[in-house]
Write a protein that holds these residues in place. Structure first.
Motif, PDB file in Angstrom:
ATOM      1  N   GLU A 160       0.859  -1.191   0.000  1.00 11.70           N
ATOM      2  CA  GLU A 160       0.000   0.000   0.000  1.00 11.70           C
ATOM      3  C   GLU A 160       0.888   1.232   0.000  1.00 11.70           C
ATOM      4  O   GLU A 160       1.889   1.278   0.728  1.00 11.70           O
ATOM      5  CB  GLU A 160      -0.905   0.000   1.240  1.00 11.70           C
ATOM      6  CG  GLU A 160      -1.780   1.232   1.367  1.00 11.70           C
ATOM      7  CD  GLU A 160      -2.569   1.264   2.679  1.00 11.70           C
ATOM      8  OE1 GLU A 160      -3.292   2.254   2.907  1.00 11.70           O
ATOM      9  OE2 GLU A 160      -2.455   0.309   3.465  1.00 11.70           O
ATOM     10  N   LYS A 161       0.529   2.205  -0.807  1.00 10.07           N
ATOM     11  CA  LYS A 161       1.303   3.437  -0.867  1.00 10.07           C
ATOM     12  C   LYS A 161       0.667   4.464   0.059  1.00 10.07           C
ATOM     13  O   LYS A 161      -0.534   4.725   0.004  1.00 10.07           O
ATOM     14  CB  LYS A 161       1.348   3.976  -2.305  1.00 10.07           C
ATOM     15  CG  LYS A 161       2.403   5.060  -2.527  1.00 10.07           C
ATOM     16  CD  LYS A 161       2.355   5.599  -3.949  1.00 10.07           C
ATOM     17  CE  LYS A 161       2.781   4.551  -4.963  1.00 10.07           C
ATOM     18  NZ  LYS A 161       2.836   5.133  -6.333  1.00 10.07           N
ATOM     19  N   ILE A 162       1.505   5.039   0.947  1.00  5.93           N
ATOM     20  CA  ILE A 162       1.024   6.082   1.841  1.00  5.93           C
ATOM     21  C   ILE A 162       1.913   7.309   1.689  1.00  5.93           C
ATOM     22  O   ILE A 162       3.062   7.217   1.226  1.00  5.93           O
ATOM     23  CB  ILE A 162       0.988   5.613   3.313  1.00  5.93           C
ATOM     24  CG1 ILE A 162       2.396   5.253   3.808  1.00  5.93           C
ATOM     25  CG2 ILE A 162       0.022   4.441   3.473  1.00  5.93           C
ATOM     26  CD1 ILE A 162       2.442   4.876   5.286  1.00  5.93           C
ATOM     27  N   THR A 163       1.402   8.458   2.099  1.00  4.60           N
ATOM     28  CA  THR A 163       2.150   9.693   1.911  1.00  4.60           C
ATOM     29  C   THR A 163       1.896  10.652   3.064  1.00  4.60           C
ATOM     30  O   THR A 163       0.876  10.560   3.760  1.00  4.60           O
ATOM     31  CB  THR A 163       1.763  10.373   0.585  1.00  4.60           C
ATOM     32  OG1 THR A 163       2.607  11.510   0.373  1.00  4.60           O
ATOM     33  CG2 THR A 163       0.315  10.833   0.592  1.00  4.60           C
ATOM     34  N   ALA A 164       2.846  11.546   3.270  1.00  5.82           N
ATOM     35  CA  ALA A 164       2.722  12.622   4.265  1.00  5.82           C
ATOM     36  C   ALA A 164       3.717  13.703   3.901  1.00  5.82           C
ATOM     37  O   ALA A 164       4.726  13.447   3.226  1.00  5.82           O
ATOM     38  CB  ALA A 164       2.988  12.100   5.671  1.00  5.82           C
ATOM     39  N   LYS A 165       3.432  14.902   4.351  1.00  3.99           N
ATOM     40  CA  LYS A 165       4.342  16.015   4.086  1.00  3.99           C
ATOM     41  C   LYS A 165       5.504  16.045   5.066  1.00  3.99           C
ATOM     42  O   LYS A 165       6.511  16.709   4.819  1.00  3.99           O
ATOM     43  CB  LYS A 165       3.578  17.332   4.135  1.00  3.99           C
ATOM     44  CG  LYS A 165       2.601  17.514   2.980  1.00  3.99           C
ATOM     45  CD  LYS A 165       1.926  18.877   3.030  1.00  3.99           C
ATOM     46  CE  LYS A 165       0.981  19.060   1.832  1.00  3.99           C
ATOM     47  NZ  LYS A 165       0.310  20.396   1.869  1.00  3.99           N
ATOM     48  N   GLN A 166       5.352  15.321   6.180  1.00  6.65           N
ATOM     49  CA  GLN A 166       6.443  15.231   7.152  1.00  6.65           C
ATOM     50  C   GLN A 166       6.693  13.764   7.471  1.00  6.65           C
ATOM     51  O   GLN A 166       5.785  13.037   7.892  1.00  6.65           O
ATOM     52  CB  GLN A 166       6.122  16.029   8.420  1.00  6.65           C
ATOM     53  CG  GLN A 166       6.115  17.543   8.158  1.00  6.65           C
ATOM     54  CD  GLN A 166       6.013  18.356   9.434  1.00  6.65           C
ATOM     55  OE1 GLN A 166       5.236  18.043  10.313  1.00  6.65           O
ATOM     56  NE2 GLN A 166       6.804  19.415   9.521  1.00  6.65           N
ATOM     57  N   ILE A 167       7.936  13.335   7.241  1.00  6.61           N
ATOM     58  CA  ILE A 167       8.326  11.938   7.413  1.00  6.61           C
ATOM     59  C   ILE A 167       9.558  11.882   8.309  1.00  6.61           C
ATOM     60  O   ILE A 167      10.480  12.698   8.184  1.00  6.61           O
ATOM     61  CB  ILE A 167       8.615  11.276   6.052  1.00  6.61           C
ATOM     62  CG1 ILE A 167       7.350  11.291   5.179  1.00  6.61           C
ATOM     63  CG2 ILE A 167       9.127   9.849   6.233  1.00  6.61           C
ATOM     64  CD1 ILE A 167       7.565  10.795   3.764  1.00  6.61           C
ATOM     65  N   PHE A 168       9.575  10.890   9.196  1.00  8.29           N
ATOM     66  CA  PHE A 168      10.650  10.769  10.182  1.00  8.29           C
ATOM     67  C   PHE A 168      11.262   9.362  10.083  1.00  8.29           C
ATOM     68  O   PHE A 168      10.572   8.364  10.289  1.00  8.29           O
ATOM     69  CB  PHE A 168      10.098  11.026  11.584  1.00  8.29           C
ATOM     70  CG  PHE A 168       9.369  12.338  11.700  1.00  8.29           C
ATOM     71  CD1 PHE A 168      10.029  13.488  12.084  1.00  8.29           C
ATOM     72  CD2 PHE A 168       8.020  12.406  11.382  1.00  8.29           C
ATOM     73  CE1 PHE A 168       9.360  14.698  12.163  1.00  8.29           C
ATOM     74  CE2 PHE A 168       7.338  13.614  11.460  1.00  8.29           C
ATOM     75  CZ  PHE A 168       8.000  14.769  11.843  1.00  8.29           C
ATOM     76  N   ILE A 169      12.535   9.313   9.738  1.00  8.27           N
ATOM     77  CA  ILE A 169      13.239   8.042   9.576  1.00  8.27           C
ATOM     78  C   ILE A 169      13.897   7.682  10.902  1.00  8.27           C
ATOM     79  O   ILE A 169      14.751   8.410  11.408  1.00  8.27           O
ATOM     80  CB  ILE A 169      14.302   8.150   8.462  1.00  8.27           C
ATOM     81  CG1 ILE A 169      13.652   8.564   7.135  1.00  8.27           C
ATOM     82  CG2 ILE A 169      15.053   6.837   8.310  1.00  8.27           C
ATOM     83  CD1 ILE A 169      14.657   8.917   6.047  1.00  8.27           C
ATOM     84  N   ASN A 170      13.485   6.555  11.475  1.00  4.01           N
ATOM     85  CA  ASN A 170      13.988   6.131  12.785  1.00  4.01           C
ATOM     86  C   ASN A 170      14.280   4.630  12.753  1.00  4.01           C
ATOM     87  O   ASN A 170      13.786   3.860  13.562  1.00  4.01           O
ATOM     88  CB  ASN A 170      12.941   6.463  13.864  1.00  4.01           C
ATOM     89  CG  ASN A 170      13.362   6.066  15.279  1.00  4.01           C
ATOM     90  OD1 ASN A 170      12.563   5.539  16.037  1.00  4.01           O
ATOM     91  ND2 ASN A 170      14.603   6.292  15.641  1.00  4.01           N
ATOM     92  N   VAL A 171      15.092   4.222  11.771  1.00  2.00           N
ATOM     93  CA  VAL A 171      15.252   2.794  11.490  1.00  2.00           C
ATOM     94  C   VAL A 171      16.360   2.108  12.281  1.00  2.00           C
ATOM     95  O   VAL A 171      16.542   0.899  12.178  1.00  2.00           O
ATOM     96  CB  VAL A 171      15.476   2.559   9.978  1.00  2.00           C
ATOM     97  CG1 VAL A 171      14.223   2.909   9.200  1.00  2.00           C
ATOM     98  CG2 VAL A 171      16.673   3.360   9.464  1.00  2.00           C
ATOM     99  N   GLY A 172      17.129   2.865  13.064  1.00  2.00           N
ATOM    100  CA  GLY A 172      18.125   2.240  13.928  1.00  2.00           C
ATOM    101  C   GLY A 172      19.313   1.651  13.192  1.00  2.00           C
ATOM    102  O   GLY A 172      19.612   2.008  12.051  1.00  2.00           O
ATOM    103  N   ALA A 173      19.984   0.707  13.874  1.00  2.00           N
ATOM    104  CA  ALA A 173      21.202   0.099  13.331  1.00  2.00           C
ATOM    105  C   ALA A 173      21.262  -1.359  13.755  1.00  2.00           C
ATOM    106  O   ALA A 173      20.501  -1.818  14.602  1.00  2.00           O
ATOM    107  CB  ALA A 173      22.433   0.863  13.832  1.00  2.00           C
ATOM    108  N   ARG A 174      22.199  -2.077  13.151  1.00  2.00           N
ATOM    109  CA  ARG A 174      22.356  -3.503  13.456  1.00  2.00           C
ATOM    110  C   ARG A 174      23.844  -3.852  13.451  1.00  2.00           C
ATOM    111  O   ARG A 174      24.691  -3.056  13.036  1.00  2.00           O
ATOM    112  CB  ARG A 174      21.616  -4.359  12.431  1.00  2.00           C
ATOM    113  CG  ARG A 174      22.164  -4.285  11.020  1.00  2.00           C
ATOM    114  CD  ARG A 174      21.330  -5.099  10.045  1.00  2.00           C
ATOM    115  NE  ARG A 174      21.867  -5.169   8.703  1.00  2.00           N
ATOM    116  CZ  ARG A 174      21.676  -4.267   7.759  1.00  2.00           C
ATOM    117  NH1 ARG A 174      20.954  -3.183   8.016  1.00  2.00           N
ATOM    118  NH2 ARG A 174      22.212  -4.434   6.554  1.00  2.00           N
ATOM    119  N   ALA A 175      24.132  -5.067  13.898  1.00  2.00           N
ATOM    120  CA  ALA A 175      25.521  -5.521  13.957  1.00  2.00           C
ATOM    121  C   ALA A 175      26.114  -5.686  12.569  1.00  2.00           C
ATOM    122  O   ALA A 175      25.455  -6.166  11.645  1.00  2.00           O
ATOM    123  CB  ALA A 175      25.603  -6.848  14.707  1.00  2.00           C
ATOM    124  N   VAL A 176      27.362  -5.281  12.426  1.00  2.00           N
ATOM    125  CA  VAL A 176      28.098  -5.503  11.186  1.00  2.00           C
ATOM    126  C   VAL A 176      28.517  -6.983  11.123  1.00  2.00           C
ATOM    127  O   VAL A 176      29.057  -7.529  12.088  1.00  2.00           O
ATOM    128  CB  VAL A 176      29.356  -4.608  11.127  1.00  2.00           C
ATOM    129  CG1 VAL A 176      30.251  -4.992   9.957  1.00  2.00           C
ATOM    130  CG2 VAL A 176      28.969  -3.137  11.036  1.00  2.00           C
TER     131      VAL A 176
END
Length: 454
Positions: free
Chosen positions: A127-143
């Motif tokens: 599903e495609k969703i949209t907004a004028k304000q988007i916040f990327i909070n995807v974190g990190a993982r082990a290398v």
């Protein structure tokens, strides 16, 4: 295409409080591809500190004699019970967040992996969703380097799922994560070997801190191998053979933990479909207010490269919240670096190291005191480590400090508060502290400052 006022990708320690804040003003979509709560709740602070507490109980049971307490032999770590205990904390936190999302009519939780179709369009669950304000909070993982993918390796996530104590745990990486897991599993009953490619542990610290931490590890019969380069591994059945430095000598391990570093989880976002800028490590480039180069899009938490801790992630939320309220009163650049190494005894760190202060051109004064000269530490039977303050000779302001010793992760906050208040070290020096405590020796330490020897 469904429209929201705000979209948040990730439910970590920045995204979750931001969702509740923004829900007061509009409709929020928050997306989580894994477990709600992010690293801290599920495989970071909450579970690991529960394990550290269990490991401490094992240490206590084996050191009663030192304080005149006769404890019968036979204490044993039950990893199934330790794991079950930590899961009660994890599940309580995670379930609380999920319930709060469900109870808020302005928050829609999507459980799926999200990716960008364009700057303001995101695909989630086909599903495609949209907004004028988007916040990327995807974190990190082990290398996980390619050369280790042929063996059954562990990361900071999978090691928390073990239900039996490893016979011999080999840890690749002598920094914060590796040291914490190394000490706790040694106390649980594993043989532990830490392999560090560099010439000392936790290289971002000053050399005296690295040396003191290495001594703490070695005092618990943890093998520390420095300059461990050209590491190769092979597996036969459950046994893993580890070789290094092109020699025939080998280590037989039952388990291998990779604690080499962390990388941002931005690689699945398909940022190539956008004009959002990232650096060569995949970190999303942001300014002082966590804004990316695209209007209305922010990056918060570990994926922006400005912190990598729960407390810095939460501060990112505070910065963004203030900015959205038209109050540019909080900035990333105002943040003083502070963190802990949660071995036992712990290290609390704030501000610059001595090396950093010299490189920045400061005229440096240093005050230092070993824990072996602090009465309360000796009375507790915990006198490893030392405390140190780094001072600007021209202004008498604290540039940095470290407390490696009993209570160090708590004590450091006294220095942190003084630094945010921009008050000279003499305020701490001239204060009257409770006796008998470990912190009462900080004023005594600060009575004896001297120029840093070159």
């Amino acid at each position: 295409m469904k429209k929201f006022d705000y979209i948040i990708i990730g439910t970590g320690q920045a995204g979750t409080p931001l969702a509740f804040s923004l829900a007061k003003k509009g409709k929020v979509a928050i997306i989580e591809k894994s477990l709600v709560g992010g690293t801290c709740v599920n495989n970071g602070c909450v579970p690991t500190k529960a394990y550290v507490a269990s490991a401490r109980r094992m240490w206590d049971s084996n050191h009663g004699e030192d304080l005149g307490i006769e404890i019968p032999a036979g204490s044993k770590a039950n990893l199934e019970k330790i794991k079950a205990r930590k899961e009660t904390f994890v599940h309580a936190s995670r379930n609380g967040i999920e319930k709060s999302f469900a109870d808020n009519e302005n928050i829609t939780l999507y459980r799926a992996e999200a990716y960008f179709v364009s700057d303001y369009e995101i695909m989630v669950n086909e599903e495609k969703i949209t907004a004028k304000q988007i916040f990327i909070n995807v974190g990190a993982r082990a290398v996980v380097p390619e050369e280790y993918k042929s063996i059954d390796y562990l990361t900071n996530i999978s090691i928390l799922e073990l239900t039996s104590i490893p016979k011999h745990l080999v840890i690749v990486g002598g920094s914060y994560i590796g040291l914490e897991f190394g000490q706790m599993f040694k106390r649980f009953g594993s043989e532990v070997t830490i392999l560090e490619r560099g010439d000392r542990l936790i290289k971002r610290e000053d050399e005296d801190v690295s040396e003191a931490v290495a001594k703490i590890m070695q005092n618990e019969d943890i093998t520390v191998s420095l300059n461990a380069k050209d590491i190769t591994m092979s597996q036969s059945g459950a046994e893993i053979t580890v070789k290094m430095n092109n020699t025939q000598d080998s280590i037989k391990a039952s388990h291998v933990l990779l604690a080499i570093g962390r990388q941002p989880n931005t690689d699945t976002l398909k940022l190539e479909n956008t004009t959002i800028e990232v650096d060569d490590k995949g970190m999303v480039a942001v300014d002082d207010f966590c804004r990316t180069n695209v209007e209305g899009i922010f990056a918060i938490g570990d994926c922006n490269g400005h912190g990598g801790f729960t407390h810095t992630s939460y501060n990112d939320f505070q910065i963004v919240e203030a900015y959205l309220l038209d109050k540019e009163e909080r900035k990333i650049s105002d943040r003083i670096t502070t963190y802990g190494l949660f071995i036992d005894p712990p290290l609390g760190r704030v501000g610059m190291t001595k090396k950093q202060a010299v490189e920045k051109g400061y005229e440096v004064l240093v005050a230092s005191r070993p824990m072996s000269k602090i009465a309360r530490a000796k009375e507790k039977g915990e006198n490893q480590g030392f405390m140190e303050a780094i001072i600007d000779a021209k202004t008498n302001l604290i540039l940095g400090a470290n407390v490696l010793g009993v209570g160090g992760d708590e004590i450091i906050n006294g220095f942190t508060n003084l630094m945010y208040a921009k008050q000279p070290y003499t305020v701490f020096r001239d204060g009257v502290h409770i006796h008998p405590t470990v912190t009462e020796l900080i004023p005594t330490m600060l009575e004896n400052v001297s120029p840093l020897s070159k």
